[in-house]
Design an enzyme around this catalytic site. Sequence first.
Site, PDB file in Angstrom:
ATOM      1  N   LYS A  76       0.835  -1.197   0.000  1.00 45.94           N
ATOM      2  CA  LYS A  76       0.000   0.000   0.000  1.00 45.94           C
ATOM      3  C   LYS A  76       0.876   1.255   0.000  1.00 45.94           C
ATOM      4  O   LYS A  76       1.600   1.502   0.959  1.00 45.94           O
ATOM      5  CB  LYS A  76      -0.903   0.050   1.245  1.00 45.94           C
ATOM      6  CG  LYS A  76      -1.862   1.226   1.209  1.00 45.94           C
ATOM      7  CD  LYS A  76      -2.398   1.597   2.578  1.00 45.94           C
ATOM      8  CE  LYS A  76      -1.998   2.969   3.048  1.00 45.94           C
ATOM      9  NZ  LYS A  76      -2.191   4.089   2.145  1.00 45.94           N
ATOM     10  N   GLU A  92       9.788   0.534  10.588  1.00 48.31           N
ATOM     11  CA  GLU A  92      10.755   1.635  10.453  1.00 48.31           C
ATOM     12  C   GLU A  92       9.972   2.898  10.767  1.00 48.31           C
ATOM     13  O   GLU A  92       9.139   3.325   9.968  1.00 48.31           O
ATOM     14  CB  GLU A  92      11.294   1.728   9.026  1.00 48.31           C
ATOM     15  CG  GLU A  92      12.012   0.490   8.524  1.00 48.31           C
ATOM     16  CD  GLU A  92      13.409   0.319   9.083  1.00 48.31           C
ATOM     17  OE1 GLU A  92      13.816   1.120   9.943  1.00 48.31           O
ATOM     18  OE2 GLU A  92      14.079  -0.640   8.665  1.00 48.31           O
ATOM     19  N   CYS A 101      13.403  10.431   7.873  1.00 50.24           N
ATOM     20  CA  CYS A 101      13.316   9.818   9.197  1.00 50.24           C
ATOM     21  C   CYS A 101      14.646   9.942   9.931  1.00 50.24           C
ATOM     22  O   CYS A 101      14.677  10.019  11.147  1.00 50.24           O
ATOM     23  CB  CYS A 101      12.879   8.382   9.068  1.00 50.24           C
ATOM     24  SG  CYS A 101      13.805   7.518   7.829  1.00 50.24           S
ATOM     25  N   GLU A 118       9.469  15.115  16.830  1.00 45.30           N
ATOM     26  CA  GLU A 118       9.850  15.020  15.430  1.00 45.30           C
ATOM     27  C   GLU A 118       9.004  15.999  14.623  1.00 45.30           C
ATOM     28  O   GLU A 118       7.784  15.904  14.615  1.00 45.30           O
ATOM     29  CB  GLU A 118       9.618  13.587  14.921  1.00 45.30           C
ATOM     30  CG  GLU A 118      10.081  13.396  13.503  1.00 45.30           C
ATOM     31  CD  GLU A 118       9.740  12.027  12.935  1.00 45.30           C
ATOM     32  OE1 GLU A 118       8.615  11.551  13.133  1.00 45.30           O
ATOM     33  OE2 GLU A 118      10.614  11.447  12.259  1.00 45.30           O
TER      34      GLU A 118
HETATM   35  P1  NAP Z   1       1.992   7.664   8.677  1.00 45.38           P
HETATM   36  O1  NAP Z   1       0.858   8.560   8.890  1.00 45.38           O
HETATM   37  O2  NAP Z   1       2.358   6.709   9.703  1.00 45.38           O
HETATM   38  O3  NAP Z   1       1.716   6.945   7.267  1.00 45.38           O
HETATM   39  C1  NAP Z   1       2.538   5.941   6.743  1.00 45.38           C
HETATM   40  C2  NAP Z   1       1.686   4.937   5.999  1.00 45.38           C
HETATM   41  O4  NAP Z   1       0.780   4.329   6.916  1.00 45.38           O
HETATM   42  C3  NAP Z   1       0.833   5.545   4.890  1.00 45.38           C
HETATM   43  O5  NAP Z   1       0.764   4.641   3.811  1.00 45.38           O
HETATM   44  C4  NAP Z   1      -0.507   5.679   5.580  1.00 45.38           C
HETATM   45  O6  NAP Z   1      -1.604   5.684   4.693  1.00 45.38           O
HETATM   46  C5  NAP Z   1      -0.536   4.424   6.427  1.00 45.38           C
HETATM   47  N1  NAP Z   1      -1.494   4.490   7.528  1.00 45.38           N
HETATM   48  C6  NAP Z   1      -2.043   5.601   8.099  1.00 45.38           C
HETATM   49  N2  NAP Z   1      -2.901   5.250   9.073  1.00 45.38           N
HETATM   50  C7  NAP Z   1      -2.901   3.891   9.121  1.00 45.38           C
HETATM   51  C8  NAP Z   1      -3.586   2.941   9.926  1.00 45.38           C
HETATM   52  N3  NAP Z   1      -4.419   3.301  10.873  1.00 45.38           N
HETATM   53  N4  NAP Z   1      -3.332   1.623   9.715  1.00 45.38           N
HETATM   54  C9  NAP Z   1      -2.450   1.240   8.767  1.00 45.38           C
HETATM   55  N5  NAP Z   1      -1.809   2.105   7.960  1.00 45.38           N
HETATM   56  C10 NAP Z   1      -2.009   3.413   8.143  1.00 45.38           C
HETATM   57  O7  NAP Z   1       3.347   8.437   8.407  1.00 45.38           O
HETATM   58  P2  NAP Z   1       3.570   9.652   7.474  1.00 45.38           P
HETATM   59  O8  NAP Z   1       3.137  10.853   8.216  1.00 45.38           O
HETATM   60  O9  NAP Z   1       2.985   9.386   6.146  1.00 45.38           O
HETATM   61  O10 NAP Z   1       5.162   9.627   7.332  1.00 45.38           O
HETATM   62  C11 NAP Z   1       5.983  10.311   8.175  1.00 45.38           C
HETATM   63  C12 NAP Z   1       6.542   9.428   9.266  1.00 45.38           C
HETATM   64  O11 NAP Z   1       7.217   8.323   8.712  1.00 45.38           O
HETATM   65  C13 NAP Z   1       7.560  10.121  10.117  1.00 45.38           C
HETATM   66  O12 NAP Z   1       7.317   9.864  11.476  1.00 45.38           O
HETATM   67  C14 NAP Z   1       8.883   9.504   9.709  1.00 45.38           C
HETATM   68  O13 NAP Z   1       9.886   9.525  10.648  1.00 45.38           O
HETATM   69  C15 NAP Z   1       8.471   8.139   9.335  1.00 45.38           C
HETATM   70  N6  NAP Z   1       9.398   7.579   8.366  1.00 45.38           N
HETATM   71  C16 NAP Z   1      10.261   6.626   8.805  1.00 45.38           C
HETATM   72  C17 NAP Z   1      11.166   6.061   7.942  1.00 45.38           C
HETATM   73  C18 NAP Z   1      12.128   5.001   8.408  1.00 45.38           C
HETATM   74  O14 NAP Z   1      12.699   4.316   7.605  1.00 45.38           O
HETATM   75  N7  NAP Z   1      12.333   4.817   9.681  1.00 45.38           N
HETATM   76  C19 NAP Z   1      11.187   6.441   6.614  1.00 45.38           C
HETATM   77  C20 NAP Z   1      10.289   7.415   6.190  1.00 45.38           C
HETATM   78  C21 NAP Z   1       9.384   7.961   7.099  1.00 45.38           C
HETATM   79  P3  NAP Z   1      -2.289   7.058   4.205  1.00 45.38           P
HETATM   80  O15 NAP Z   1      -1.344   7.638   3.233  1.00 45.38           O
HETATM   81  O16 NAP Z   1      -3.534   6.601   3.593  1.00 45.38           O
HETATM   82  O17 NAP Z   1      -2.480   7.909   5.424  1.00 45.38           O
END
Ligand code: NAP
Length: 504
Positions: free
Chosen positions: A192, A268, A302, A404
């Site tokens: 996804k 991650e 991240c 963050e």
């Molecule tokens: P997010 O809200 O957690 O979204 C990530 C993914 O999860 C998206 O595909 C999102 O779908 C999906 N998602 C949202 N709610 C969900 C639920 N209830 N159940 C299952 N999946 C769900 O994160 P983001 O705001 O997009 O990304 C930023 C974050 O990612 C930051 O905290 C960053 O540090 C972290 N990050 C970490 C890494 C690493 O490798 N450690 C790399 C990149 C980013 P939708 O798009 O439909 O909301």
Amino acid sequence: MSEVFEEISIPQLNKTYKQPIGLFINNEFVPSSNGEKVDTVNPATGEKITSFYAATAEDTDKAVKAARESYENVWFKTSPAEKRDLLLKLADLIEEEKPLLAALETLDAGKPYHTNAMDDIDQIIHLTRYFAGTTDKFTQGKTIPIDHEKLVYTLKVPYGVAAMIIPWNYPLAMASWKMQGCLAAGNTLVIKPAENTSLSLLYFAQLFEKAGFPKGVVNVVPGKGSVVGNTLGTHMDVDKISFTGSTKVGRSILELSGKSNMKDVTLECGGKSPAVVFEDANLDNAIEKISNGIFYNSGQNCTANSRVYVQEGIFDKFVKQFEEHTKKNWIFGEKNDVFEKDCTVGPVISESQFKTIHEYIKHGKEEEKLEVIETIKDIPSKGYYISPTIFVDVPQDSKLSREEIFGPVVVVSKFKDYKQVIKYANDTNYGLASMVFTKNISVANWFARDIKAGTVWINTSNEEDPTVPFGGFKESGIGRELGETGVETYLQTKTVHLNMSDNI
Ligand code: NAP
Ligand code: MG
């Protein structure tokens, strides 16, 4: 029949291409079962690009069934050598399509075309060839002699069907970190993409089909996290789930696994990575690496070094040089176009991220009355652009030092000595990455020993390679990706006891 492709033009490249907007199941694009679509926006303009079909729970289930059937009947029986050749072919196709794939990242995620999006595709090509070479290597088990009549051997076997959920900051790269290793290990998959950035992965899906991957091996289900993500997390026939995104959603994925079939989980998640600069460091190098480590990709990393600790004797000098360097190197293009050659600063991903980041900046300025340097004054009126922003002399308990922000915002703070700074650096629930700048080999290695983080960069920052394991300590995640671990994470060990006595 509903249209599952749409013509999209990219005037900057003088190009029109056919964008898939359906779900990719069994090597075909299909509309969602209820016809619902989600809009996607160009963050550089704030304008809608197109809309794509959003999978329902029922559609997601269909994708899992396709992956299961393909695993049991085809992929499980496909030799490592055939898998290698398919991945090598895929790498060639990615190379051929590099300009367009990069353009889709630019269009949908706002990444500067020449100085960011192209680099992502280069990394993916390298990564794909690397994982192609692992299919017959990292999948080998062991033989364990017990005694004269007993032999044990282990098999490294794929889980079966793996699910993946990825974020929007590096759409194709984050997908590739997971998919290529997962396929090399012998699993089939359902992935996804993030709602904000589904276009590139849908386009990318076609390359698997073109490379000759059997139907059902790779399935892409765009849609809402609350629907598709939740269905994958709770699905009883998904054997493994790998998630990249926020710590909050990562935590819920762990719960969904516990509440369903205890599928294996790799996470991650977020970070608040410290960079520590000692007085003896090469300052030019430290500044260049730290600036890149926070302002590349508009801070949406991240592993961004969003907390910088500078030893007190060089603090003022550091801040002055850091400001100058940032002003010179982090710039919009002349026409505020992310496709321009010299553009290094793109917009942040969405209106909601734009607002969140601005709230942090406002908080720092108005509530905490912190000194702030905003290095670009002239912000375009369209799109979600934010100036690289430096907060100076920020206390350890500031909200800006602790949370963050996930944008182009850095806090720079003072420290006295090693003992104090290692305490500051570890004072967080996160543990993704860390950086230390010093010429003193002992100090560098004390830091590498004492810091609680998955990656330590010494005299550098944010360098990655597909051959190198990556992942977080503490609430930054569970498990590792890339390198040998990028395959291992998709394998489980089966132990076979062989009775060789002569009375059987
Ligand atoms: P997010 O809200 O957690 O979204 C990530 C993914 O999860 C998206 O595909 C999102 O779908 C999906 N998602 C949202 N709610 C969900 C639920 N209830 N159940 C299952 N999946 C769900 O994160 P983001 O705001 O997009 O990304 C930023 C974050 O990612 C930051 O905290 C960053 O540090 C972290 N990050 C970490 C890494 C690493 O490798 N450690 C790399 C990149 C980013 P939708 O798009 O439909 O909301
Ligand atoms: Mg978008």
